[in-house]
Motif scaffolding. Structure first.
Motif, short mmCIF file in Angstrom:
data_model
loop_
_atom_site.label_atom_id
_atom_site.label_comp_id
_atom_site.label_asym_id
_atom_site.label_seq_id
_atom_site.Cartn_x
_atom_site.Cartn_y
_atom_site.Cartn_z
N ILE A 274 -7.08 9.64 -2.85
CA ILE A 274 -7.01 7.97 -2.60
C ILE A 274 -7.93 7.94 -1.16
O ILE A 274 -7.80 8.58 -0.36
CB ILE A 274 -5.63 7.38 -2.25
N ARG B 28 0.96 -1.24 0.05
CA ARG B 28 -0.03 0.01 -0.11
C ARG B 28 0.78 1.24 0.08
O ARG B 28 0.51 2.26 -0.75
CB ARG B 28 -0.96 -0.07 1.20
N ARG C 48 1.06 9.12 -6.07
CA ARG C 48 1.11 10.55 -5.76
C ARG C 48 2.22 11.28 -6.48
O ARG C 48 2.36 12.47 -6.89
CB ARG C 48 1.35 10.62 -4.28
N GLU D 84 0.77 3.97 -2.99
CA GLU D 84 0.56 5.27 -2.76
C GLU D 84 1.38 6.36 -3.21
O GLU D 84 1.14 7.44 -3.78
CB GLU D 84 -0.31 5.54 -1.37
#
Length: 225
Positions: free
Chosen positions: A209, A193, A201, A197
């Protein structure tokens, strides 16, 4: 599940028509229900990562887009299956000396309930060997990464980047900026995760998100409504 093309949908509908004569019947893929649930019937992209991997989105104009969802031979990039497969390869490399030492060797043998790579080979090539046993290695990879194993951590980082790549493809296709990750592989506070992310980004600074609002069951009801 698997009703992604008109041909598949029509075949399923023909069978179901025998049981629902006179009723309105619409066959759609399960990812559509997951997306509808995640965004309460609104627009957005859902990235589903469990045993397999699929990324699906719909925008306000009703346009749909998908990345992956192709199964273990052609896709499932970043999925539990692919993570497990990479762990097995790393374990075998450590065993024969062609790769670095890794805790994954012992972890994979223990999970598969075999005592050697020779036994592992006999197991995985059996006709009745189930692919979900490979995906079940995901928690063991997490454990090895938590113990500082470089190979395990590299696999998890790679998986996050692969899932982010599929997500970005759908977001850009639909000109959207909101995604809801779901599935066991993309649970919060794991290296997968975090990698996912971070990659998103960096590529799309304005991305949103969020956690899914509802599950796919509610999503299916929203689609019907």
């Amino acid at each position: 599940a698997g009703a992604c093309t008109p041909t598949e949908q029509q075949a399923i509908e023909r069978e179901l028509r025998r049981f629902v004569r006179g009723k309105i019947l619409v066959v759609d893929e399960d990812a559509a229900a997951a997306q509808a649930g995640a965004f309460g019937g609104g627009d957005g992209v859902v990235c589903i990562a469990g045993t397999g991997a699929n990324c699906y989105g719909r925008n306000a104009e009703g346009k749909r887009a998908r990345a992956d969802g192709l199964g273990p031979l052609l896709g499932d990039r970043g999925s539990g299956y692919r993570i497990g497969e990479a762990a097995l390869r790393a374990a075998c490399g450590a065993n024969d000396g062609s790769g670095p030492e890794t805790l994954l060797l012992t972890a994979c043998l223990t999970q598969m309930q075999v005592s050697s790579v020779d036994e592992l080979v006999q197991l995985v090539y059996r006709p009745d060997f189930a692919r979900d046993r490979v995906a079940a290695l995901f928690p063991r990879v997490l454990e090895c990464a938590a113990q500082g194993d470089a190979e395990a951590n590299a696999i998890l980082q790679w998986a996050g980047k692969e899932l982010a790549g599929s997500t970005l493809a759908v977001l850009r296709s639909l000109k959207l900026s909101a995604v809801a990750p779901t599935g066991g592989v993309l649970s919060r506070d794991t290296p997968v995760r975090h990698s996912y992310e971070k990659t998103l980004r960096a590529a799309l600074p304005g991305i949103q998100i969020q956690e899914p609002m509802y599950d796919a069951t509610v999503g299916a009801a929203l689609l019907v409504r």
